[in-house]
Scaffold this active site. Structure first.
Site, PDB file in Angstrom:
ATOM      1  N   GLU A   1       0.776  -1.231   0.000  1.00  0.00           N
ATOM      2  CA  GLU A   1       0.000   0.000   0.000  1.00  0.00           C
ATOM      3  C   GLU A   1       0.815   1.293   0.000  1.00  0.00           C
ATOM      4  OE1 GLU A   1      -2.917  -0.167   3.113  1.00  0.00           O
ATOM      5  OE2 GLU A   1      -4.091  -1.704   2.071  1.00  0.00           O
TER       6      GLU A   1
ATOM      7  N   GLU B   1      -5.609  -7.591  -0.472  1.00  0.00           N
ATOM      8  CA  GLU B   1      -6.367  -7.338   0.748  1.00  0.00           C
ATOM      9  C   GLU B   1      -7.795  -6.967   0.397  1.00  0.00           C
ATOM     10  OE1 GLU B   1      -4.882  -4.558   3.600  1.00  0.00           O
ATOM     11  OE2 GLU B   1      -2.816  -5.280   3.469  1.00  0.00           O
TER      12      GLU B   1
END
Length: 348
Positions: free
Chosen positions: A150, A262
């Site tokens: 991320e 995710e």
């Protein structure tokens, strides 16, 4: 050279090679705590019990978050031997159970609070990290390399230059393993096309080059009101799936593959239905999405609302939803159909 267990995905431009169908969970813990946290007090690696559970649930993969600073205490420096040993032992434990391990450098494109590209942490620093780590796992075809978790607060142009440096270092270190390349803005599918100074994720992702033609783009996508995974309800589940569909259309146009590293939700009925719909979509489109890992199992989650960790040997409600989608086909063959690159059944 890849073993006979390797699955070749035929693309118009890129051949993605993976060990079967990648479906499972994140197992969190090794990324917990600050950079200088003590092992066993501030962070842990997955227990044998948790790895046994993942294998028993017919998962084919786990995503394993860990911290850059603990493995490499100084940029361009040697690895910490004890931390490296913990990582190696965990990977060996998981792969010996038949699980593919996605190594997830869980740092958000920063090192000790300094963002890549700010003059302190360079693209070369990320390349150096992967150049050092890769040889320890390059011979294991059940290891996938996730460049970074991320990336945030960094322009796509800056990030993808660093991603290319990391990918180049991996190849120069002798690996032909699958590499997962994320985008910025937490690599959210819902942000893949957002305008940025210098260009969007989608625009700069097209600059990635791999001599092995063995990479996929990693995206994340939660189901709650702001796609953060921090709320109890999932009112935007349909929007989340639409975001994945838009990224999929872009990938299909350019001959890319994707992986959803995710996603998650609470045990509310709205979230459970959203999870069911999302994994159903991903399994139905396994010619584009090579797999998924839900967020998140881990021995230290306690009452965390998105936890997938079993309690007293009993699965959480979210795992009851995910479980039917883990099996690759009715015969239990986790390798899928090698001739088509499909991952098997859709779990429906």
């Amino acid at each position: 050279m890849l073993t006979s267990f390797a699955l070749i995905f035929a693309l118009s431009g890129t051949a993605v090679q993976a060990t079967g169908c990648l479906r499972g969970v994140n197992i969190a813990g090794a990324e917990f705590g600050g950079p200088d946290a003590k092992y066993g007090e501030g962070y842990i690696y997955p227990s044998d019990t948790t790895l046994d559970w993942a294998a028993a649930e017919s998962m084919t993969a786990i995503r394993l978050p860990f911290r850059w600073e603990r493995l490499q205490p100084a940029l361009f420096g040697d690895f910490d031997p004890a931390e490296l040993a913990r990582l190696q032992v965990t990977v060996q434990g998981a792969t010996s159970r038949g699980l593919t391990v996605i190594l997830d450098l869980h740092n958000y494109a920063e090192y000790r609070g300094d963002r890549i590209g700010n003059g302190v942490v360079s693209a070369d620093a990320l390349g150096d990290f992967w150049r050092r780590l890769t040889p320890y796992f390059a011979s294991n075809d059940k290891v996938v390399l996730g460049l970074m978790n991320e990336p945030a607060d960094i322009l796509a142009k800056t990030w993808f230059e660093a991603a290319q440096a990391g990918l180049d270092a991996i190849r120069q270190a002798g690996s032909n393993q699958l590499v997962l390349v994320p985008g910025t803005i937490w690599t959210g599918a819902s942000h893949w096309f957002d305008p940025q100074e210098g260009g969007s994720n989608a625009e700069h992702a097209e600059t990635i080059r791999d001599p092995q033609d063995n990479f996929a783009f990693e995206v994340h996508q939660y189901l709650d009101e702001d796609y953060s995974g921090t709320h109890d309800s999932c009112p935007r589940a349909d929007d989340a799936i639409d975001a994945l569909k838009q990224v999929a259309a872009w990938m299909e146009k350019h001959g890319y593959k994707g992986f959803v590293g995710e996603f998650g939700g609470t045990a509310s009925q709205e979230c459970l239905q959203g999870l069911r719909d999302m994994v159903g979509y991903l399994n139905d489109t396994s010619d584009t999405w090579i797999g998924w890992t839900a967020w998140a199992a881990g021995d230290w989650w306690g009452n965390y609302p998105l936890s997938l960790q079993p309690v007293d040997g009993q699965n959480r409600a979210q795992m009851e939803v995910l479980a039917p989608f883990l099996a690759s086909d009715t015969s239990g063959d986790a390798s899928g159909d090698i001739s088509t690159g499909q991952c098997g059944s859709t779990g429906r």
